[in-house]
Structures are given as C-alpha cells and as structure tokens.
Design a protein around this motif. Structure first.
Motif, mmCIF file in Angstrom:
data_model
loop_
_atom_site.group_PDB
_atom_site.id
_atom_site.type_symbol
_atom_site.label_atom_id
_atom_site.label_comp_id
_atom_site.label_asym_id
_atom_site.label_seq_id
_atom_site.Cartn_x
_atom_site.Cartn_y
_atom_site.Cartn_z
ATOM 1 N N SER A 1 1.044 3.034 -1.155
ATOM 2 C CA SER A 1 2.009 2.332 -0.304
ATOM 3 C C SER A 1 1.320 1.219 0.489
ATOM 4 C CB SER A 1 2.724 3.316 0.632
ATOM 5 O OG SER A 1 1.788 4.080 1.368
ATOM 6 N N THR A 2 0.444 1.573 1.431
ATOM 7 C CA THR A 2 -0.195 0.546 2.260
ATOM 8 C C THR A 2 -1.365 -0.151 1.555
ATOM 9 O OG1 THR A 2 -1.520 2.301 3.275
ATOM 10 C CG2 THR A 2 0.434 1.598 4.469
ATOM 11 N N HIS B 1 4.250 7.517 3.843
ATOM 12 C CA HIS B 1 4.500 6.104 3.542
ATOM 13 C C HIS B 1 4.987 5.363 4.786
ATOM 14 C CE1 HIS B 1 3.954 6.987 -0.654
ATOM 15 N NE2 HIS B 1 4.955 7.846 -0.662
ATOM 16 N N ASN B 2 5.957 5.968 5.470
ATOM 17 C CA ASN B 2 6.570 5.336 6.636
ATOM 18 C C ASN B 2 5.550 5.141 7.755
ATOM 19 O OD1 ASN B 2 8.598 4.226 8.161
ATOM 20 N ND2 ASN B 2 9.505 6.156 8.770
ATOM 21 N N HIS C 1 5.151 12.988 1.648
ATOM 22 C CA HIS C 1 5.905 11.839 1.141
ATOM 23 C C HIS C 1 6.889 11.326 2.184
ATOM 24 C CE1 HIS C 1 5.018 10.812 -3.013
ATOM 25 N NE2 HIS C 1 4.714 12.079 -3.225
ATOM 26 N N LEU D 1 -1.606 9.389 -0.047
ATOM 27 C CA LEU D 1 -0.461 8.544 -0.413
ATOM 28 C C LEU D 1 -0.585 7.104 0.072
ATOM 29 C CD1 LEU D 1 2.495 11.036 0.126
ATOM 30 C CD2 LEU D 1 1.685 10.104 -2.053
ATOM 31 N N GLN D 2 -1.523 6.848 1.006
ATOM 32 C CA GLN D 2 -1.722 5.460 1.445
ATOM 33 C C GLN D 2 -2.157 4.559 0.294
ATOM 34 O OE1 GLN D 2 -0.594 4.799 4.496
ATOM 35 N NE2 GLN D 2 -0.255 7.017 4.561
ATOM 36 N N MET E 1 2.989 2.356 6.888
ATOM 37 C CA MET E 1 3.587 1.015 7.013
ATOM 38 C C MET E 1 3.707 0.601 8.480
ATOM 39 S SD MET E 1 4.314 -0.293 4.025
ATOM 40 C CE MET E 1 4.650 0.138 2.318
#
Length: 417
Positions: free
Chosen positions: A236-237, A359-360, A355, A232-233, A363
């Motif tokens: 997002s990142t 993401h959190n 999820h 998932l990086q 970041m």
C-alpha cells in the motif's frame, strides 16, 4: 545445474497427493479472484463512486473477511472442513457473478461484505484440511506449497484480469471469477472427498481446549496482527514511496514488487526444508522473520541510493518466507489441543484485522508525517512484534520446563511407592 535442479525438486517430495490437489484448488481460487486488484478502479471509473465511498466499501470488505474467517472456523469444528470448503467455493462463485448487477453504494457495500464473508470461510477449513492430509514431518512444507499456489494465483490473476477487462469489460471479469470458483468446487468434490482421500493426521480431541484460553496462542495472535500491519505496508504505502520519493515509474515498481513473488517461488521451499532440519524452534524462527522485516524499513532512511529499495525488498521477502510458514505450523501444533477450526480461524482473522487497519493507518501516517517518520514508526511496530515473540518464546520454554519438572516429580513418587 542439473544437481541443483534435482535438489530443488527433492524439496517437494513426500507431500501427499491430497496436498497437491489442495494446492491446485487454491491456485484456481486465488487466480480467479481477479476482481479484487481492480476493485477500486471499477468502483471509481465504472460506478462513479467517490474515494470516500470506496473507503467505506473496503471497510465492508475487511469486516466480511473477519466475520467469514470466524464463522468458517466455527462451522469447520461443527460440520467438518469438507462441507465448509464446498459451500464456500460454490456460493462465492454465485455471489461474484451477482456482484456485477449491484450499482448503488448501499447494495455494493452489502454485496462485497457477503462475498468476503462466504469466501473467507474457506481459509480456516482449508488449513484444517491441509493438516489432516499432511504427515507431521511434512506440515511446514505443505503450508509452503499452498503459499506458492497463492503467490502464483495472485501473480497470474491481475495479468489475466487486465486482458479480460480490455477484451470483454468488467462484466466479463465477474463472470470469469464466478466460473473459476465453481471449477475449483468441482475439482474439490472429485479429488478431496474424505470418504475417498487418504487422511494422514485426523486429530480429534475428547476435551478440546478453547483457543481463547490458550495464553501462548493469544500472545502469538497479538504479534501476528502487528506483523500483518507492518508487512502490508509493502502493498500500500511502499509503492507510493517508490514513486514519490525515488521517482520510479510503474514498470520499475512492478519489477521490484514482482521480485518478491519470484524469490518466494524459487527459494522458499528449499529454505523451509533446510530450516526444518535445523535445531531452530518455530518461535525463534518467527522472531528472526520479524527482525528481518523490521530492518527492511529502517534501512530506507539511511540513504537515498535507489539500490537500498532492492535490499529492503530482499530483507522483507526472506522475513516473510520464514515468518509465515512457521507461524502457520505453530498454529497447527496448538490446534491439536483444541478446536482446530477455531484456532485456524483466529489465525486468519489476525491478518484480516491487519488488512482493516494496516493500509489506512499507513496512508494516514504518510500523509501527516511523511515517509521517513512513517518508516520509523513501522520499525517500532516491528520491534513490538519481535518483543511479543520473545515473550512467547520465554513463556513456551518456561511451560516446557515446568512440565518436565512435574513429570520428574511424578516419576520419583512412583519409584518411592
């Protein structure tokens, strides 16, 4: 060229009519959830929520997804996949339309929680249906076809959503989302009714085994949660890395991210067809997918050359193409010994959990440690995932040898008698 095209088409042959309908329903459903990519913009610009508020709303989003996947699995085992799918699609359509009328922080948290709870009940039910409508030898390719539908839906959805916002407003987006879910429901009712559809592999176990007591599956789930956090990086990142570290503009970033979907669309089905006919095990292929995905991060720290971003995306894409279909097929195989809905729900929950935290965490690491150190940590997480998959492979081999030994001893006893 014609031969290549014919060979490509041949990789889709043998899949049942019901699987193709299920892929179409998934495509309509995923293209319809076009609110999701614009949710943060809608909340900050249209409803004037703070970034902190948006963070809590996204937590409610993830929590609804986890509970919905779990509940969908339970209900699938109790009342069957068909009823769960119809209820989920129809109710999600109604809830999407209603969501536009919620304009306070508390009501929107509750609203998005309910939407995701009902929407993600669909996933375990859909995977059980997919297993039922697929022959054993076609299951992995059936999963791959559904992935193609999901990728196409996610590609088309944001583009259509942008047009709707500019021409109709955000309100139009909610209406279209709701209506597409209802259209998907009508297609489902007309073409996938179990009384009319041809079920190829309807597995019913007299004494179902709980997924929670399946040690191999629990090791696998832990690996999938970690793999989900790593994967998932890229959504997002990584776009921030492209912009801040390599100074790419939005168009360039879109091209690199779009390359992922294009490669999957063109190469995934032929690749899976070839791997299916090889001697590789599912656990071995998942392990290899995890290695490729981990490498896609570590190589970014080797050079400032912009081309390394393309190589990283290629490694991640091929890692994804190998890991996801075979992990799904592994879950389907394990589910035959127990409650199918429960197994498929836990598989979905693994990525819902990723999820919530992925993401959190990404970041926060970028903010505190910078991109280079974050990629080292993500690579270590990928290594942990690979290690767990190695343990899984060893455990499965040991279990297989133990069963073969017991079988031989039983055969000797029969001969002795």
């Amino acid at each position: 060229m014609k031969t290549l095209f014919n060979n490509y088409l041949n990789t889709f042959k043998g899949l049942s009519k019901e699987v193709w309908w299920l892929a179409l329903i998934t495509l309509i459903n995923r293209a319809g959830t076009m609110v999701i990519p614009f949710l943060s913009l809608y909340l900050t610009k249209h409803l004037s929520f703070t970034l902190s508020d948006v963070g809590w709303i996204m937590s409610a989003f993830g929590l609804g997804s986890v509970i919905g996947s779990w509940l969908g699995g339970k209900l699938t085992d109790k009342i069957g996949y068909y009823k769960v799918m119809v209820f989920s699609l129809l109710t999600t359509g109604i809830l999407f339309i209603a969501l536009q009328f919620l304009n306070t922080f508390a009501t929107f948290c509750l609203g998005i929680f309910l939407v995701m709870l009902v929407a993600d009940m669909f996933r375990p039910a859909m995977f059980v249906a997919l297993s039922a409508y697929s022959k054993q030898e076609n299951k992995i390719r059936s999963v791959t076809l559904i992935r193609l539908a999901i990728n196409l839906g996610f590609s088309a959805g944001p583009a259509i959503g942008g047009i709707i916002i500019t021409s109709l407003s955000y309100g139009g987006l909610f209406w279209v989302d709701g209506i597409t879910c209802m259209v998907a429901t009508l297609v489902l009712i007309n073409v996938l009714n179990p009384k009319k559809a041809k079920i190829l592999d309807d597995v019913k176990t007299k004494s179902p085994k709980s997924a929670y007591s399946d040690k191999a599956f629990l090791i696998f789930l832990a690996a999938m949660v970690i793999f989900g956090v790593v994967f998932l990086q890229y959504f997002s990142t990584m776009p921030l890395y492209y912009k801040d570290a390599h100074h790419l503009n939005e168009f360039d970033i879109g091209i690199i991210l779009g390359m992922n979907g294009f490669i999957i669309f063109v190469f995934e089905m032929p690749l899976i067809k070839w791997l299916e006919n090889s001697n590789f095990t599912k656990s071995g292929l998942m392990l290899f997918g995890g290695i490729l995905t981990g490498l896609s991060f570590i190589i970014l720290n080797f050079t400032n050359w912009v081309g390394i971003l393309i190589i990283g995306m290629l490694l991640m894409t091929f890692g994804e193409m190998i890991a996801f279909p075979f992990s799904n097929a592994f879950t389907m195989d394990r589910a035959k010994k127990g409650n199918q809905g429960e197994y498929m729900a836990l598989y979905s929950i693994a990525f819902s959990v990723a999820h919530i935290f992925g993401h959190n965490a990404g970041m926060r690491m970028v903010d505190a440690l910078g991109f280079d150190n974050t990629w080292y940590i993500i690579t270590l997480l990928a290594a942990l995932c690979v290690f767990l998959l190695f343990i899984l492979r060893h455990y499965l081999n040991a279990t297989k040898k133990r069963k073969e030994k017991i079988k031989k001893e039983e055969e000797r006893e029969i001969l002795w008698i």
